[in-house]
Motif scaffolding. Structure first.
Motif, PDB file in Angstrom:
ATOM      1  N   GLN A 140     -25.248 -24.403  63.271  1.00 39.46           N
ATOM      2  CA  GLN A 140     -24.208 -23.436  63.582  1.00 39.46           C
ATOM      3  C   GLN A 140     -22.889 -24.190  63.631  1.00 39.46           C
ATOM      4  O   GLN A 140     -22.872 -25.419  63.632  1.00 39.46           O
ATOM      5  CB  GLN A 140     -24.517 -22.734  64.900  1.00 39.46           C
ATOM      6  CG  GLN A 140     -25.848 -21.986  64.818  1.00 39.46           C
ATOM      7  CD  GLN A 140     -26.169 -21.212  66.073  1.00 39.46           C
ATOM      8  OE1 GLN A 140     -25.800 -21.620  67.172  1.00 39.46           O
ATOM      9  NE2 GLN A 140     -26.865 -20.101  65.908  1.00 39.46           N
ATOM     10  N   SER A 141     -21.785 -23.479  63.669  1.00 41.78           N
ATOM     11  CA  SER A 141     -20.480 -24.150  63.603  1.00 41.78           C
ATOM     12  C   SER A 141     -20.234 -25.059  64.797  1.00 41.78           C
ATOM     13  O   SER A 141     -19.542 -26.061  64.682  1.00 41.78           O
ATOM     14  CB  SER A 141     -19.363 -23.115  63.492  1.00 41.78           C
ATOM     15  OG  SER A 141     -19.385 -22.261  64.621  1.00 41.78           O
TER      16      SER A 141
ATOM     17  N   ILE B 285     -28.081 -36.309  64.634  1.00 44.97           N
ATOM     18  CA  ILE B 285     -28.021 -35.193  63.696  1.00 44.97           C
ATOM     19  C   ILE B 285     -27.056 -34.172  64.287  1.00 44.97           C
ATOM     20  O   ILE B 285     -27.235 -33.741  65.430  1.00 44.97           O
ATOM     21  CB  ILE B 285     -29.413 -34.577  63.489  1.00 44.97           C
ATOM     22  CG1 ILE B 285     -30.388 -35.646  62.991  1.00 44.97           C
ATOM     23  CG2 ILE B 285     -29.353 -33.396  62.529  1.00 44.97           C
ATOM     24  CD1 ILE B 285     -31.840 -35.209  62.982  1.00 44.97           C
ATOM     25  N   MET B 286     -26.015 -33.808  63.506  1.00 41.31           N
ATOM     26  CA  MET B 286     -25.007 -32.894  64.051  1.00 41.31           C
ATOM     27  C   MET B 286     -24.320 -32.120  62.937  1.00 41.31           C
ATOM     28  O   MET B 286     -24.264 -32.572  61.795  1.00 41.31           O
ATOM     29  CB  MET B 286     -23.982 -33.672  64.857  1.00 41.31           C
ATOM     30  CG  MET B 286     -23.193 -34.681  64.071  1.00 41.31           C
ATOM     31  SD  MET B 286     -22.180 -35.656  65.179  1.00 41.31           S
ATOM     32  CE  MET B 286     -21.995 -37.120  64.203  1.00 41.31           C
ATOM     33  N   PRO B 287     -23.789 -30.957  63.279  1.00 39.67           N
ATOM     34  CA  PRO B 287     -23.035 -30.203  62.287  1.00 39.67           C
ATOM     35  C   PRO B 287     -21.670 -30.855  62.063  1.00 39.67           C
ATOM     36  O   PRO B 287     -21.077 -31.406  62.991  1.00 39.67           O
ATOM     37  CB  PRO B 287     -22.882 -28.817  62.918  1.00 39.67           C
ATOM     38  CG  PRO B 287     -23.016 -29.039  64.376  1.00 39.67           C
ATOM     39  CD  PRO B 287     -23.883 -30.253  64.558  1.00 39.67           C
ATOM     40  N   GLN B 288     -21.224 -30.837  60.829  1.00 41.23           N
ATOM     41  CA  GLN B 288     -19.918 -31.369  60.454  1.00 41.23           C
ATOM     42  C   GLN B 288     -19.328 -30.453  59.405  1.00 41.23           C
ATOM     43  O   GLN B 288     -19.991 -29.551  58.891  1.00 41.23           O
ATOM     44  CB  GLN B 288     -20.042 -32.791  59.879  1.00 41.23           C
ATOM     45  CG  GLN B 288     -20.412 -33.843  60.867  1.00 41.23           C
ATOM     46  CD  GLN B 288     -19.249 -34.208  61.796  1.00 41.23           C
ATOM     47  OE1 GLN B 288     -18.251 -33.524  61.889  1.00 41.23           O
ATOM     48  NE2 GLN B 288     -19.413 -35.303  62.500  1.00 41.23           N
ATOM     49  N   SER B 289     -18.099 -30.744  59.051  1.00 45.32           N
ATOM     50  CA  SER B 289     -17.434 -30.052  57.961  1.00 45.32           C
ATOM     51  C   SER B 289     -16.890 -31.123  57.033  1.00 45.32           C
ATOM     52  O   SER B 289     -16.098 -31.960  57.461  1.00 45.32           O
ATOM     53  CB  SER B 289     -16.315 -29.172  58.517  1.00 45.32           C
ATOM     54  OG  SER B 289     -15.706 -28.462  57.477  1.00 45.32           O
ATOM     55  N   TYR B 290     -17.329 -31.128  55.781  1.00 48.36           N
ATOM     56  CA  TYR B 290     -16.916 -32.137  54.805  1.00 48.36           C
ATOM     57  C   TYR B 290     -16.030 -31.504  53.745  1.00 48.36           C
ATOM     58  O   TYR B 290     -16.377 -30.462  53.188  1.00 48.36           O
ATOM     59  CB  TYR B 290     -18.124 -32.727  54.082  1.00 48.36           C
ATOM     60  CG  TYR B 290     -18.927 -33.762  54.824  1.00 48.36           C
ATOM     61  CD1 TYR B 290     -18.633 -34.136  56.121  1.00 48.36           C
ATOM     62  CD2 TYR B 290     -20.002 -34.371  54.206  1.00 48.36           C
ATOM     63  CE1 TYR B 290     -19.398 -35.094  56.774  1.00 48.36           C
ATOM     64  CE2 TYR B 290     -20.765 -35.327  54.850  1.00 48.36           C
ATOM     65  CZ  TYR B 290     -20.452 -35.678  56.139  1.00 48.36           C
ATOM     66  OH  TYR B 290     -21.211 -36.620  56.785  1.00 48.36           O
TER      67      TYR B 290
ATOM     68  N   LYS C 177     -29.565 -23.943  72.436  1.00 46.94           N
ATOM     69  CA  LYS C 177     -28.392 -24.459  71.728  1.00 46.94           C
ATOM     70  C   LYS C 177     -28.124 -25.901  72.167  1.00 46.94           C
ATOM     71  O   LYS C 177     -28.130 -26.203  73.352  1.00 46.94           O
ATOM     72  CB  LYS C 177     -27.185 -23.577  72.069  1.00 46.94           C
ATOM     73  CG  LYS C 177     -25.967 -23.904  71.320  1.00 46.94           C
ATOM     74  CD  LYS C 177     -25.812 -22.935  70.193  1.00 46.94           C
ATOM     75  CE  LYS C 177     -24.556 -23.244  69.464  1.00 46.94           C
ATOM     76  NZ  LYS C 177     -23.789 -22.134  69.114  1.00 46.94           N
ATOM     77  N   LEU C 178     -27.888 -26.779  71.183  1.00 46.98           N
ATOM     78  CA  LEU C 178     -27.603 -28.187  71.439  1.00 46.98           C
ATOM     79  C   LEU C 178     -26.350 -28.581  70.651  1.00 46.98           C
ATOM     80  O   LEU C 178     -26.212 -28.181  69.495  1.00 46.98           O
ATOM     81  CB  LEU C 178     -28.773 -29.057  70.985  1.00 46.98           C
ATOM     82  CG  LEU C 178     -30.149 -28.700  71.553  1.00 46.98           C
ATOM     83  CD1 LEU C 178     -31.248 -29.358  70.752  1.00 46.98           C
ATOM     84  CD2 LEU C 178     -30.220 -29.105  73.004  1.00 46.98           C
ATOM     85  N   PRO C 179     -25.469 -29.396  71.230  1.00 45.41           N
ATOM     86  CA  PRO C 179     -24.289 -29.822  70.466  1.00 45.41           C
ATOM     87  C   PRO C 179     -24.666 -30.743  69.303  1.00 45.41           C
ATOM     88  O   PRO C 179     -24.032 -30.718  68.254  1.00 45.41           O
ATOM     89  CB  PRO C 179     -23.417 -30.546  71.482  1.00 45.41           C
ATOM     90  CG  PRO C 179     -24.310 -30.864  72.631  1.00 45.41           C
ATOM     91  CD  PRO C 179     -25.459 -29.903  72.597  1.00 45.41           C
ATOM     92  N   ARG C 180     -25.706 -31.549  69.506  1.00 41.89           N
ATOM     93  CA  ARG C 180     -26.230 -32.453  68.482  1.00 41.89           C
ATOM     94  C   ARG C 180     -27.574 -32.976  68.961  1.00 41.89           C
ATOM     95  O   ARG C 180     -27.956 -32.783  70.115  1.00 41.89           O
ATOM     96  CB  ARG C 180     -25.268 -33.604  68.215  1.00 41.89           C
ATOM     97  CG  ARG C 180     -25.138 -34.552  69.383  1.00 41.89           C
ATOM     98  CD  ARG C 180     -24.153 -35.635  69.068  1.00 41.89           C
ATOM     99  NE  ARG C 180     -24.143 -36.604  70.133  1.00 41.89           N
ATOM    100  CZ  ARG C 180     -23.225 -37.497  70.280  1.00 41.89           C
ATOM    101  NH1 ARG C 180     -22.227 -37.542  69.430  1.00 41.89           N
ATOM    102  NH2 ARG C 180     -23.274 -38.354  71.263  1.00 41.89           N
ATOM    103  N   LEU C 181     -28.271 -33.686  68.070  1.00 36.69           N
ATOM    104  CA  LEU C 181     -29.559 -34.283  68.419  1.00 36.69           C
ATOM    105  C   LEU C 181     -29.441 -35.792  68.384  1.00 36.69           C
ATOM    106  O   LEU C 181     -28.860 -36.342  67.449  1.00 36.69           O
ATOM    107  CB  LEU C 181     -30.622 -33.888  67.395  1.00 36.69           C
ATOM    108  CG  LEU C 181     -31.033 -32.444  67.356  1.00 36.69           C
ATOM    109  CD1 LEU C 181     -31.947 -32.199  66.162  1.00 36.69           C
ATOM    110  CD2 LEU C 181     -31.767 -32.088  68.623  1.00 36.69           C
TER     111      LEU C 181
ATOM    112  N   PRO D  50     -19.476 -26.597  55.489  1.00 32.84           N
ATOM    113  CA  PRO D  50     -20.369 -26.946  56.597  1.00 32.84           C
ATOM    114  C   PRO D  50     -21.583 -27.722  56.088  1.00 32.84           C
ATOM    115  O   PRO D  50     -22.201 -27.330  55.098  1.00 32.84           O
ATOM    116  CB  PRO D  50     -20.776 -25.599  57.183  1.00 32.84           C
ATOM    117  CG  PRO D  50     -20.396 -24.573  56.182  1.00 32.84           C
ATOM    118  CD  PRO D  50     -19.409 -25.168  55.246  1.00 32.84           C
ATOM    119  N   VAL D  51     -21.874 -28.826  56.751  1.00 33.14           N
ATOM    120  CA  VAL D  51     -23.015 -29.667  56.402  1.00 33.14           C
ATOM    121  C   VAL D  51     -23.705 -30.106  57.690  1.00 33.14           C
ATOM    122  O   VAL D  51     -23.156 -29.968  58.784  1.00 33.14           O
ATOM    123  CB  VAL D  51     -22.597 -30.922  55.590  1.00 33.14           C
ATOM    124  CG1 VAL D  51     -21.897 -30.536  54.297  1.00 33.14           C
ATOM    125  CG2 VAL D  51     -21.746 -31.865  56.408  1.00 33.14           C
ATOM    126  N   THR D  52     -24.889 -30.645  57.542  1.00 33.82           N
ATOM    127  CA  THR D  52     -25.574 -31.303  58.657  1.00 33.82           C
ATOM    128  C   THR D  52     -25.557 -32.788  58.347  1.00 33.82           C
ATOM    129  O   THR D  52     -26.033 -33.211  57.305  1.00 33.82           O
ATOM    130  CB  THR D  52     -27.015 -30.795  58.801  1.00 33.82           C
ATOM    131  OG1 THR D  52     -26.994 -29.375  58.981  1.00 33.82           O
ATOM    132  CG2 THR D  52     -27.710 -31.455  59.981  1.00 33.82           C
TER     133      THR D  52
END
Length: 180
Positions: A79-80, A156-161, A119-123, A35-37
């Motif tokens: 968060q995920s 800006i959003m959560p990702q998985s690398y 809670k926001l899906p992304r910024l 998990p990364v931002t």
């Protein structure tokens, strides 16, 4: 006592099992996501998007408010499935300032803080040199307003690398701040 052919076969099987485990571990590291931002700025006029990431789950956005000309800060947790805006801090109190929320459990000297927990899906954040936008995480301060052209939209959003993704992209604090 073991005879020599059986001992040789055991060493060969042990070595093969070790190599198979090593290959499995390397494949797993390459495919398993961390998990990364992710911070992404859309490229202009045929340029590629600028992308960087950081692994810390907590970060803060800071900027100078365009009307009050005072620092505002928002604290987030990755968060995920999105980002959680936990608290907001500001030096000046004016129109549009949230005032119906609970006070933040930790107050900073010179600031008023509110607990938000939205809670926001992304910024999607528009930055400029006038507002001096920055992203703070860990022990790093990324002056995003120096990295991108004025009025750029920063997502800006959560990702998985996976491991390969991490090699292809840069950590945000390792990028030059002059936009190159």
């Amino acid at each position: 006592m073991m005879n020599k052919p059986a001992s040789k076969q055991l060493r060969w099987l042990t070595g093969a099992a070790f190599i198979a485990a090593l290959v499995f571990l390397i494949l797993w590291m390459g495919l398993a996501g961390q998990p990364v931002t992710e911070v992404r700025v859309a490229g202009t006029e045929g340029e590629n998007d600028k992308v960087c990431y950081f692994t810390e789950p907590d970060f803060q956005l800071r900027w100078i408010h365009s009307v009050e000309k005072q620092w505002w800060e928002e604290q987030y947790q990755r968060q995920s499935d999105g980002l959680l805006l936990t608290t907001t801090y500001f030096e000046a109190f004016g129109a549009g300032t949230p005032s119906t929320e609970m006070l933040a459990p930790i107050q900073k000297p010179g600031y008023l803080g509110y607990q938000i927990n939205e809670k926001l899906p992304r910024l999607n954040w528009v930055v400029s040199r006038l507002t001096k936008g920055e992203i703070d995480y860990g022990n790093h301060r990324v002056l995003i307003h120096e990295w991108v052209p004025d009025y750029s939209e920063v997502v800006i959003m959560p990702q998985s690398y996976g491991l390969i993704d991490r090699f292809k992209k840069d950590l945000c604090h390792e990028l030059p701040s002059d936009g190159s």
